[in-house]
Design an enzyme around this catalytic site. Structure first.
Site, mmCIF file in Angstrom:
data_model
loop_
_atom_site.group_PDB
_atom_site.id
_atom_site.type_symbol
_atom_site.label_atom_id
_atom_site.label_comp_id
_atom_site.label_asym_id
_atom_site.label_seq_id
_atom_site.Cartn_x
_atom_site.Cartn_y
_atom_site.Cartn_z
ATOM 1 N N GLU A 155 9.541 -0.153 -3.135
ATOM 2 C CA GLU A 155 8.762 0.985 -2.611
ATOM 3 C C GLU A 155 9.254 1.511 -1.263
ATOM 4 O O GLU A 155 8.486 1.641 -0.312
ATOM 5 C CB GLU A 155 7.278 0.592 -2.523
ATOM 6 C CG GLU A 155 6.716 0.132 -3.855
ATOM 7 C CD GLU A 155 5.233 -0.257 -3.794
ATOM 8 O OE1 GLU A 155 4.675 -0.361 -2.694
ATOM 9 O OE2 GLU A 155 4.638 -0.453 -4.880
ATOM 10 N N ASN A 196 12.948 -1.257 -6.877
ATOM 11 C CA ASN A 196 11.702 -1.120 -7.657
ATOM 12 C C ASN A 196 10.763 -0.106 -6.982
ATOM 13 O O ASN A 196 10.588 -0.150 -5.763
ATOM 14 C CB ASN A 196 11.034 -2.512 -7.683
ATOM 15 C CG ASN A 196 9.943 -2.654 -8.712
ATOM 16 O OD1 ASN A 196 10.153 -2.361 -9.889
ATOM 17 N ND2 ASN A 196 8.766 -3.100 -8.284
ATOM 18 N N HIS A 232 2.689 2.178 -13.029
ATOM 19 C CA HIS A 232 1.232 2.127 -12.850
ATOM 20 C C HIS A 232 0.743 3.544 -13.131
ATOM 21 O O HIS A 232 0.917 4.438 -12.286
ATOM 22 C CB HIS A 232 0.869 1.735 -11.415
ATOM 23 C CG HIS A 232 1.246 0.339 -11.065
ATOM 24 N ND1 HIS A 232 0.622 -0.756 -11.631
ATOM 25 C CD2 HIS A 232 2.177 -0.160 -10.216
ATOM 26 C CE1 HIS A 232 1.158 -1.862 -11.130
ATOM 27 N NE2 HIS A 232 2.102 -1.532 -10.284
ATOM 28 N N GLU A 262 5.983 -2.976 -14.003
ATOM 29 C CA GLU A 262 4.598 -3.294 -13.622
ATOM 30 C C GLU A 262 3.596 -2.454 -14.426
ATOM 31 O O GLU A 262 2.628 -1.923 -13.870
ATOM 32 C CB GLU A 262 4.377 -3.040 -12.115
ATOM 33 C CG GLU A 262 5.335 -3.789 -11.216
ATOM 34 C CD GLU A 262 5.019 -3.640 -9.726
ATOM 35 O OE1 GLU A 262 3.928 -3.168 -9.371
ATOM 36 O OE2 GLU A 262 5.888 -4.019 -8.916
ATOM 37 N N ASP A 264 0.716 -0.778 -16.144
ATOM 38 C CA ASP A 264 -0.700 -0.805 -16.520
ATOM 39 C C ASP A 264 -1.164 0.639 -16.670
ATOM 40 O O ASP A 264 -0.583 1.541 -16.070
ATOM 41 C CB ASP A 264 -1.595 -1.643 -15.587
ATOM 42 C CG ASP A 264 -1.473 -1.348 -14.103
ATOM 43 O OD1 ASP A 264 -1.035 -0.237 -13.751
ATOM 44 O OD2 ASP A 264 -1.849 -2.228 -13.301
#
Ligand code: XIL
Length: 345
Positions: A155, A196, A232, A262, A264
């Protein structure tokens, strides 16, 4: 008298509701993924793993990639300066190894999850470089040969494409990114090294900037092997599948692996739609990530950020959120079947 067939159905229905999901007859996702040479992973919550046997059982039964949700972050691993605590990380590494799972490292350099000793003092550029170096050296060396890929920098870029202000950027400058990758490579020549980030799944200002940054770093010979798209997302506003495919392909052309790291799919309560409808829509969004992974050889794995709604981090923000593929009682949701179906296509 109830006909024989109906008996079987009734028994089946009773068993279906009585047995936990892991005892179901469904083929395990990890076997379906392996048949397509892909990894399917989950981030692991150490507390849940220690206190909830069903959690551990489903994790090892369904997934062939494991990553620590928090246990390898700097504030966990180096709570006190120079004192490293690898107990939780080692426990997860052992669990992965025992169960034939890939162990993914998350994460070496991030602007969050920093220990207090680091954030509550000021350091010179040289001091901070030393701190970053020592952290990377110790952690990467410790897991050498056990971690198959590391999220080296997490990030670093803002939505508008600029560098994110954080202790690393503000004190060391943008070269902290390059240094992190070079040091990670120095202490494990074989591990795969990833950048990432979130909200970079489709072409936009942020992913364009990441693309240019990685292109530039690759051209300078910085050892970067892949990009992780966190994914996400929200069920109401998922990434467009064509745009996502285009995005994966441009990063792959830089010679990078392009994984989902990641996933979701948040469900924000919507009074106009019923829960089943939202779950079906969520299933489709999950399926699209797996389709994108299967359709692109640059994608080695798709990792979910947890697997049961019971322990999702999203419930810290909204206790009614249900972003994963098992519900809070460990029943597989429609997303489970859609992912299985995508692997079977
Ligand atoms: C989250 C964890 O899930 C939470 O338990 C923790 O409190 C904060 O961090 N992007 C990342 C992950 O790279 O490390 C974050 O994990 C979620 C967003």
């Amino acid at each position: 008298m109830i006909p024989r067939l109906a008996h079987i159905y009734i028994l089946g229905a009773v068993l279906w509701t009585a047995l936990p999901a892991f005892a179901s007859e469904k083929p395990a996702l990890r076997d379906l993924a392996a048949a397509k040479s892909k990894g399917i992973g989950a981030a692991v919550d150490v507390k849940a793993l220690q206190n909830d046997p069903v959690y551990a059982q489903i994790l090892t039964q369904q997934f062939n990639v494991l990553t620590p949700e928090n246990a390898l972050k700097m504030d966990w691993v180096q709570k006190k300066r120079g004192q490293f605590d690898f107990r939780a990380g080692d426990m997860l590494a052992d669990l992965a190894q025992k169960n034939g799972m890939t162990f993914k490292g998350h994460t070496l350099v991030w602007f969050r999850a920093l220990p207090e000793w680091l954030t509550e003092q000021t350091f010179t550029k040289e001091e901070l470089k030393q701190i970053m170096h020592d952290h990377i050296k110790t952690v990467v060396t410790h897991y050498k040969g056990r971690v198959q890929n590391w999220d080296v920098v997490n990030e670093a870029i803002n939505d508008d494409g600029s560098y994110r202000h954080c202790i690393w950027y503000d004190v060391i400058g943008p070269e902290y990114i390059e240094l992190a990758f070079r040091w990670a490579r120095a202490y494990d020549p074989n591990v795969l090294l990833y950048y990432n980030d979130y909200d970079a799944e489709v072409p936009n200002q942020k992913s364009d900037a990441i693309y240019l940054m990685l292109k530039d770093l690759k051209a300078k010979g910085v050892p970067i092997d892949g990009i992780g798209f966190q994914a996400h997302v929200r069920v109401q506003n998922p990434p467009n599948v064509f745009e996502m495919d285009k995005n994966l392909k441009r990063f792959a052309q830089l010679g990078l692996f392009t994984d989902f790291t990641e996933i979701d799919v948040s469900i924000i309560h919507d009074p106009n739609r019923n829960a089943i409808d939202l779950w079906m829509r969520q299933a489709e969004v999950f399926g699209n990530f797996f389709k994108a992974c299967i359709n692109n050889s640059s994608c080695t794995m798709a990792v979910l950020w947890g697997f049961t709604d019971k322990y999702t981090w999203k419930r810290d923000f909204d206790p009614s959120d249900a972003p994963l593929i098992f519900d809070a009682a460990y029943k597989p949701k429609p997303a489970f079947d859609v992912i299985a179906g995508v692997f079977n296509e």
